[in-house]
Enzyme design. Structure first.
Site, mmCIF file in Angstrom:
data_model
loop_
_atom_site.group_PDB
_atom_site.id
_atom_site.type_symbol
_atom_site.label_atom_id
_atom_site.label_comp_id
_atom_site.label_asym_id
_atom_site.label_seq_id
_atom_site.Cartn_x
_atom_site.Cartn_y
_atom_site.Cartn_z
ATOM 1 N N HIS A 212 -10.845 -4.000 0.075
ATOM 2 C CA HIS A 212 -10.380 -3.088 1.123
ATOM 3 C C HIS A 212 -11.613 -2.387 1.659
ATOM 4 C CE1 HIS A 212 -8.230 0.276 3.086
ATOM 5 N NE2 HIS A 212 -9.245 0.974 2.648
ATOM 6 N N TYR B 79 -1.975 4.225 0.652
ATOM 7 C CA TYR B 79 -1.525 3.269 1.673
ATOM 8 C C TYR B 79 -0.326 3.789 2.475
ATOM 9 C CZ TYR B 79 -4.741 -0.269 -0.056
ATOM 10 O OH TYR B 79 -5.879 -0.969 -0.390
ATOM 11 N N ASN C 162 -6.260 -10.200 -1.420
ATOM 12 C CA ASN C 162 -7.432 -10.500 -0.602
ATOM 13 C C ASN C 162 -8.703 -9.789 -1.044
ATOM 14 O OD1 ASN C 162 -6.957 -7.935 0.339
ATOM 15 N ND2 ASN C 162 -6.315 -8.556 2.372
ATOM 16 N N GLU D 208 -10.546 8.425 3.366
ATOM 17 C CA GLU D 208 -10.429 7.536 2.210
ATOM 18 C C GLU D 208 -11.439 7.889 1.116
ATOM 19 O OE1 GLU D 208 -8.517 3.581 4.327
ATOM 20 O OE2 GLU D 208 -10.634 3.539 3.772
ATOM 21 N N LYS E 279 -10.285 -4.971 -5.246
ATOM 22 C CA LYS E 279 -8.888 -4.921 -5.685
ATOM 23 C C LYS E 279 -8.700 -5.610 -7.045
ATOM 24 C CE LYS E 279 -7.122 -4.732 -0.960
ATOM 25 N NZ LYS E 279 -6.219 -5.380 0.016
ATOM 26 N N PHE F 276 5.425 -5.151 3.991
ATOM 27 C CA PHE F 276 4.590 -5.517 2.845
ATOM 28 C C PHE F 276 4.190 -4.324 1.984
ATOM 29 C CE2 PHE F 276 1.723 -4.976 6.514
ATOM 30 C CZ PHE F 276 0.840 -4.016 6.017
#
Length: 141
Positions: free
Chosen positions: A117, A51, A114, A128, A11, A59
């Site tokens: 992914h 997403y 974080n 994905e 990310k 969120f």
């Protein structure tokens, strides 16, 4: 053990911290190989589409905004039990709860930022991977 492919994304926070190489080295040390990789800048539509499963979650806006905030490294990892190995290496979503030595424990600042992914199942991985890569872009080593 089954040979699998999984999607991994480093990310914007991981790219900004310049830890792409360190994270790839961790994957390789666990026996995973990179079958495809590219650095991309997600548009709002791409982030929201990828997403979409989280659209109703509180969120969602923060997540998609963060994913557009800088380039991301998208990769297809391949190897024996690649999905489980990748998820183990990532660690818990909350870096404060992640096990020592995991990517999130080492490099993440918060639940929202974080660092990585990873696909959570074989069907998710197929979807994905296809989101970012054409079959002709995938290589087996």
């Amino acid at each position: 053990m089954a040979r699998e492919r999984t999607l991994s994304i480093i990310k914007p926070d991981g790219v900004k911290k310049n830890v792409i190489g360190k994270i790839i080295a961790m994957f390789e040390e666990k026996g995973l190989t990179v079958a495809a990789a590219k650095l991309v800048q997600l548009t709002k539509g791409e982030a929201e589409g990828f997403y979409a499963v989280h659209k109703a979650r509180p969120f969602f806006g923060e997540l998609t905004g963060f994913m557009q905030s800088g380039p991301v490294m998208v990769m297809v990892l391949e190897g024996e039990d690649a999905i489980a190995k990748n998820r183990e290496l990532m660690g818990a979503t909350d870096p404060a709860k992640a096990a020592a030595g995991t990517i999130r424990k080492l490099f993440s600042a918060s639940i929202g930022e974080n660092t990585v992914h990873g696909s959570d199942a074989q069907e998710t991985a197929k979807t994905e991977i296809a989101w970012f890569f054409a079959e002709s872009e995938l290589f087996t080593r």
